[in-house]
Design an enzyme around this catalytic site. Structure first.
Site, PDB file in Angstrom:
ATOM      1  N   PHE A  63      73.885 -15.799  16.643  1.00  0.00           N
ATOM      2  CA  PHE A  63      73.968 -14.835  17.732  1.00  0.00           C
ATOM      3  C   PHE A  63      73.943 -13.414  17.157  1.00  0.00           C
ATOM      4  CE2 PHE A  63      76.440 -17.624  21.042  1.00  0.00           C
ATOM      5  CZ  PHE A  63      75.299 -18.379  21.223  1.00  0.00           C
ATOM      6  N   LYS A 103      71.686 -31.633  12.545  1.00  0.00           N
ATOM      7  CA  LYS A 103      72.596 -31.380  13.673  1.00  0.00           C
ATOM      8  C   LYS A 103      72.483 -32.473  14.725  1.00  0.00           C
ATOM      9  CE  LYS A 103      72.952 -26.303  13.418  1.00  0.00           C
ATOM     10  NZ  LYS A 103      71.995 -25.963  12.348  1.00  0.00           N
ATOM     11  N   HIS A 154      76.726 -29.085  15.790  1.00  0.00           N
ATOM     12  CA  HIS A 154      76.523 -27.731  15.260  1.00  0.00           C
ATOM     13  C   HIS A 154      77.863 -27.171  14.783  1.00  0.00           C
ATOM     14  CE1 HIS A 154      75.211 -23.802  14.510  1.00  0.00           C
ATOM     15  NE2 HIS A 154      74.709 -23.448  15.685  1.00  0.00           N
ATOM     16  N   HIS A 176      67.348 -25.055  11.442  1.00  0.00           N
ATOM     17  CA  HIS A 176      68.541 -24.726  12.225  1.00  0.00           C
ATOM     18  C   HIS A 176      68.659 -25.725  13.376  1.00  0.00           C
ATOM     19  CE1 HIS A 176      71.823 -22.213  13.467  1.00  0.00           C
ATOM     20  NE2 HIS A 176      71.276 -21.954  14.641  1.00  0.00           N
ATOM     21  N   GLU A 191      61.854 -21.819  16.827  1.00  0.00           N
ATOM     22  CA  GLU A 191      61.952 -22.071  15.390  1.00  0.00           C
ATOM     23  C   GLU A 191      60.749 -22.876  14.901  1.00  0.00           C
ATOM     24  OE1 GLU A 191      64.882 -23.791  11.858  1.00  0.00           O
ATOM     25  OE2 GLU A 191      65.371 -24.243  13.949  1.00  0.00           O
ATOM     26  N   CYS A 213      76.440 -18.172  13.399  1.00  0.00           N
ATOM     27  CA  CYS A 213      75.966 -19.444  12.853  1.00  0.00           C
ATOM     28  C   CYS A 213      75.165 -19.293  11.561  1.00  0.00           C
ATOM     29  CB  CYS A 213      75.133 -20.179  13.907  1.00  0.00           C
ATOM     30  SG  CYS A 213      76.072 -20.466  15.428  1.00  0.00           S
TER      31      CYS A 213
END
Length: 422
Positions: free
Chosen positions: A408, A343, A348, A314, A325, A174
């Protein structure tokens, strides 16, 4: 001294808009693109029957509906490309057109392409695997490999425009698009190109894509209320909503852009990278890697945290990720500043998220207005005191804005933009 890099064109394509301005207008209006999935039911099983949505734990996504690749690509070419490539070509077409860039024999070697994808042609892989099981290896299409592999988005865009400079593709989950844009920034800074067509694309709303993320319990299962499913920093969030689309930026060396009278939307001034070295899917405690990547972007730009006026986070709507975050942002900036997650509306886009959100950050600077985080009804107590621009866009004055991306494997990227003023 590194050369200065500006943004001169955008191509944004997602569930809330097929063009940049349509996407931007709908984001400012708080429009949500999440709904019941329609795409999965187009995939066949080996026995010839089609997948049923009710068989999936997650039945919602942010699909790009009504998209016709024939508006951009010749019919004979469409079948040679996965859906993520269709998106990349469409977004790149708009980005190049909006920038007024003309690629000729004289400048082709100074124009490059860096477009990535976290997953690539899942749709192609699944369909061709079904053909293999049904009829054996002779049933596999000769276009299977080039339609599915990640670098063919960049390849097709390069061929479409005759761009003969650097031709690359990143696949860092991502964080893919953020790395594609940041690495392109470096390429121009170091004089390996004057212009880069940069970003990412994704199309993973497939049986394996949705089923795989659902098996990890990463996705929201708010199936009966899709528009409320993506809710970053809300106490009742239960996972992310998968989206699709593309985000492409035209990055250009400042003097090159000025010389040709290009529209300058913002300046890219900082790029940060970091790794968590912690876990396959979870961020490190207190999002230590996220803190470092933001700090690295600030250091690269040579500015202090107190001049940054907005962060496009994010913000995926996952229970752990959102909280950590928020802590990283608070630790980095040491004050309350506006932070929002688009998002909540687009879902996403995985490898395409950073490109879309970098473009949104540029538009926020251009128009001096911040897009909201929608569905924020009961803010998580763990993020008390933070300003997530809840539910309504906000007029503001902002000079610097940051876009965060985390993936990831603990891979992180941050892009720092400055408002453009002559």
């Amino acid at each position: 001294m590194p050369r200065r890099v500006v943004v001169t064109g955008l191509g944004l394509l997602c569930a809330v808009g097929h063009t940049t301005e349509e996407t931007w207008s709908n984001l400012l209006a708080g429009k949500c693109g999440v709904g019941k999935i329609t795409h999965i039911q187009e995939f066949q099983k080996v026995d010839g029957s089609f997948f049923k949505l009710e068989d999936f734990a997650c039945q919602i996504a942010a699909e790009v509906k009504g998209f016709d690749p024939l508006h951009f690509i010749e019919k004979k070419e469409v079948k040679k490309m996965g859906r993520f490539i269709h998106f990349a070509v469409a977004a790149a077409d708009e980005a190049v057109r909006s920038s007024g860039l003309k690629i000729t024999a004289a400048n082709a070697e100074r124009v490059g392409v860096h477009i990535g994808s976290g997953i690539g042609g899942f749709d192609v892989i699944e369909r061709e695997h079904t053909e293999l099981l049904k009829g054996g290896p002779r049933k596999i299409s000769p276009f299977f490999i080039p339609a599915a592999i990640v670098n063919l988005a960049a390849g097709h865009v390069s061929m479409r425009f005759g761009a003969k400079g650097p031709n690359e593709a990143t696949a860092t989950a991502c964080t893919t698009s953020a790395h594609s844009i940041g690495d392109s920034f470096r390429i121009i800074q170091h004089n390996d190109a004057d212009v880069m067509i940069a970003g990412g694309a994704e199309a993973a709303i497939t049986p394996m894509g949705v089923g795989g993320f659902a098996s990890m319990r990463a996705l929201s299962t708010r199936n009966d209320d899709p528009e409320k499913a993506s809710r970053p920093w809300d106490r009742d969030r239960d996972g992310f909503v998968i989206g699709e689309g593309a985000g492409i930026l035209i990055l250009e060396e400042l003097e090159h852009a000025k010389k040709r009278g290009a529209p300058i939307l913002a300046e890219l001034v900082g790029y940060g990278m970091s790794g968590d070295a912690y876990h396959m899917t979870q961020p490190a405690p207190e999002h230590e890697g996220g803190f470092r990547v933001m700090r690295n972007a600030l250091r690269d730009a040579g500015i202090s945290p107190d001049v940054v006026g907005y962060v496009n986070a994010h913000g995926t709507s996952t229970p752990i990720g959102d909280t950590l975050e928020a802590h990283a942002i608070r630790n980095c900036f040491q004050r309350t500043l506006p932070v929002s997650s688009t998002k909540s509306m687009t879902g996403h886009l995985l490898g395409g998220a950073g490109g879309l959100e970098a473009g949104v950050t540029v538009l926020a600077l251009r128009d001096q207005i911040l897009p909201p985080t929608i569905n924020l009804e009961n803010q998580d107590p763990d993020t008390a005191g933070m300003d997530f621009v809840p539910n309504h866009a906000r007029k503001t004055e902002v000079e610097y804005a940051m876009s965060n991306s985390f993936g990831f494997g603990g891979t992180n990227g941050a892009l720092l933009f400055r408002r453009w003023q002559e």
